[in-house]
Design a protein around this motif. Structure first.
Motif, PDB file in Angstrom:
ATOM      1  N   ILE A 247       0.852  -1.189   0.000  1.00  0.00           N
ATOM      2  CA  ILE A 247       0.000   0.000   0.000  1.00  0.00           C
ATOM      3  C   ILE A 247       0.883   1.231   0.000  1.00  0.00           C
ATOM      4  O   ILE A 247       1.814   1.332   0.804  1.00  0.00           O
ATOM      5  CB  ILE A 247      -0.925   0.011   1.240  1.00  0.00           C
ATOM      6  CG1 ILE A 247      -1.904  -1.157   1.150  1.00  0.00           C
ATOM      7  CG2 ILE A 247      -1.687   1.326   1.354  1.00  0.00           C
ATOM      8  CD1 ILE A 247      -2.673  -1.408   2.407  1.00  0.00           C
TER       9      ILE A 247
ATOM     10  N   GLU B 185      -8.120  -0.342   6.598  1.00  0.00           N
ATOM     11  CA  GLU B 185      -8.980  -1.467   6.210  1.00  0.00           C
ATOM     12  C   GLU B 185      -8.167  -2.747   6.100  1.00  0.00           C
ATOM     13  O   GLU B 185      -8.593  -3.812   6.539  1.00  0.00           O
ATOM     14  CB  GLU B 185      -9.640  -1.180   4.848  1.00  0.00           C
ATOM     15  CG  GLU B 185     -10.882  -0.315   4.963  1.00  0.00           C
ATOM     16  CD  GLU B 185     -11.280   0.264   3.616  1.00  0.00           C
ATOM     17  OE1 GLU B 185     -11.025  -0.395   2.578  1.00  0.00           O
ATOM     18  OE2 GLU B 185     -11.828   1.389   3.603  1.00  0.00           O
ATOM     19  N   THR B 186      -6.994  -2.620   5.523  1.00  0.00           N
ATOM     20  CA  THR B 186      -6.133  -3.794   5.359  1.00  0.00           C
ATOM     21  C   THR B 186      -5.712  -4.348   6.722  1.00  0.00           C
ATOM     22  O   THR B 186      -5.733  -5.564   6.937  1.00  0.00           O
ATOM     23  CB  THR B 186      -4.882  -3.421   4.533  1.00  0.00           C
ATOM     24  OG1 THR B 186      -5.309  -2.735   3.370  1.00  0.00           O
ATOM     25  CG2 THR B 186      -4.087  -4.649   4.157  1.00  0.00           C
TER      26      THR B 186
ATOM     27  N   GLY C 119      -3.934   7.507   1.462  1.00  0.00           N
ATOM     28  CA  GLY C 119      -3.886   6.047   1.572  1.00  0.00           C
ATOM     29  C   GLY C 119      -4.091   5.483   2.967  1.00  0.00           C
ATOM     30  O   GLY C 119      -4.025   4.264   3.172  1.00  0.00           O
TER      31      GLY C 119
ATOM     32  N   THR D 241      -7.226   3.136   3.399  1.00  0.00           N
ATOM     33  CA  THR D 241      -6.980   1.825   2.776  1.00  0.00           C
ATOM     34  C   THR D 241      -6.090   0.982   3.691  1.00  0.00           C
ATOM     35  O   THR D 241      -6.317  -0.217   3.888  1.00  0.00           O
ATOM     36  CB  THR D 241      -6.258   1.992   1.413  1.00  0.00           C
ATOM     37  OG1 THR D 241      -6.885   3.042   0.701  1.00  0.00           O
ATOM     38  CG2 THR D 241      -6.283   0.718   0.610  1.00  0.00           C
TER      39      THR D 241
END
Ligand SMILES: Nc1nc2c(ncn2[C@@H]2O[C@H](COP(=O)(O)OP(=O)(O)OP(=O)(O)O)[C@@H](O)[C@H]2O)c(=O)[nH]1
Ligand SMILES: [Mg+2]
Length: 388
Positions: free
Chosen positions: A73, A88-89, A82, A85
């Motif tokens: 990422i 969430e990961t 970012g 994201t």
């Protein structure tokens, strides 16, 4: 090598590793070395390519694809790109709570800390009492600055039980012409009482129980808080002979004056010499133990029935309180000291009255004294069970 040692230690303790590299700097030999270590660790890894401040920097990420991590990422920590994201990961890759627990060798017993509010008039010796507690050898201490100038929370551990000692500013009388300092000191004390699991009311025994002490005791009683009364400065009044009898008499007088806080045990102590300070904690563990005692539903209902047959509840108009069923509430495991609470299903809650409530409370205490604890009665209306 320092980086390697630190990374090695961190890896062993982690459930998920964020491997952060610098996009602007490009792939460095240390990155390759760390990547190798990480693969050996067999932990889930997210490769985080940082400093990708602008979409046009995104091709910088390509340089790191050689490291061969599944999750890559690109972010900009400085500009917040970012990050959602990434979160969430992380959320997806972190083991769920239950799995993480199974990993632990032993489940940690979670005994919630007991919040002890030390309250009383100015100069009663509250801070001295805390100092005396902390002087004791069996203590682990750390200071947390309080939210106000003169309220201080001190973490304290004794024989496996954690405490939060809350030192308060002396509560001054709220007079007709009270200054803002006085008003705030009372408000603060009230707030402290609310968050306390147990209130320790410190009274200066040389002046006896004053009207101000009674006011503070009233606040504790109205908040229905577990409580202990400490008659402090015993060293100043302790006679050379007949100390035991003198002690007994002082306790009796204090109990009479504070009759409305009758569930609170009274302890005579000296913060200055440390005499009886240990007993305070013996009392607290006794109160904790008592808070765990439950009366069975059968016992409870037979007891109430007998009490109500013997002394009829008062009538209001031509109505009399009728009890259908009583039970002890399951309690709140989150609370360090959870006072006993009884739920009474009756025809009309308002028929109880204060005097009769105290009578029933007395009966409960005959079965189980619950020292230091208020006995809470909650009445709920139920319609009369119909005859079959
Ligand atoms: N002889 C004797 N003096 C005591 C004892 N406890 C406290 N003192 C003294 O009483 C005075 C007040 O003590 P503090 O502990 O500051 O009282 P406090 O209740 O914290 O007072 P505030 O913070 O102003 O509300 C000090 O001079 C102490 O040395 C005791 O057990 N015996
Ligand atoms: Mg003080």
């Amino acid at each position: 090598s320092e980086v390697r040692i630190a990374a090695d230690a961190a890896m062993r303790e982690s459930d998920l590793i964020l491997f952060v590299v610098d996009a602007q700097h490009g792939l460095a030999p240390i990155d390759q070395e760390l990547a190798l270590m990480l693969r050996k660790s067999r932990r889930p890894v997210v490769l985080v390519v940082n400093k990708v401040d602008h979409p046009k920097h995104e091709d910088l990420e390509a340089d790191f694809s050689r490291l061969n991590f599944d999750e890559t990422i690109s972010i900009s920590a400085a500009h917040g790109r970012g990050i959602s994201t990434l979160l969430e990961t992380i959320d997806q890759l972190l083991p769920k709570e239950s799995e993480a627990r199974a990993d632990d060798a032993e489940p940690i017993e979670r005994k919630p800390p007991v919040a002890l509010a030390i309250i009383g008039r100015p100069n009663a010796g509250k801070s001295s009492l805390i100092n005396s507690i902390l002087r004791d050898q069996r203590t682990i201490v750390s200071n947390i600055p309080g939210t106000t100038r003169d309220a201080v929370d001190i973490e304290y551990e004794r024989e496996g039980q954690k405490f939060l000692l809350i030192d308060t500013a002396g509560m001054r009388q709220r007079s007709k012409h009270s200054t803002s300092v006085e008003v705030f000191s009372v408000m603060r004390a009230e707030r402290t009482i609310r968050r306390a699991d147990l209130c320790v009311l410190v009274i200066d025994v040389t002046s006896g129980v004053t009207s101000q002490d009674k006011k503070i005791a009233g606040l504790i009683q109205e908040s229905r808080k577990p409580s202990i009364v400490v008659l402090n400065k015993w060293d100043l009044v302790k006679p050379a002979r007949g100390a035991k009898a003198a002690m007994k008499e002082l306790i009796t007088t204090a109990r009479e004056t504070l009759f409305f806080l009758d569930y609170a045990p009274v302890l005579i102590a000296s913060a200055a010499t440390g005499e009886n300070v240990t007993q305070l904690f013996e009392m607290i563990s006794e109160i904790q133990r008592a808070a765990g005692i439950r009366l069975g539903t059968g016992v409870l209902n037979r007891m109430f029935r007998a009490a109500m047959d013997e002394t009829l509840p008062p009538t209001i108009g031509n109505k009399r309180l009728k009890l259908f069923y009583a039970t002890q509430s399951a309690g709140d495991a989150e609370r360090a000291i959870d006072p006993p609470k009884f739920i009474l299903f009756v025809n009309q809650p308002k028929l109880l009255g204060d005097t009769y409530a105290r009578f029933l409370e007395g009966r409960i205490r005959q079965a189980e004294p619950y020292p230091g604890l208020p006995v809470l009665l909650t009445l709920r209306a139920r319609s009369e069970p119909r005859e079959q």
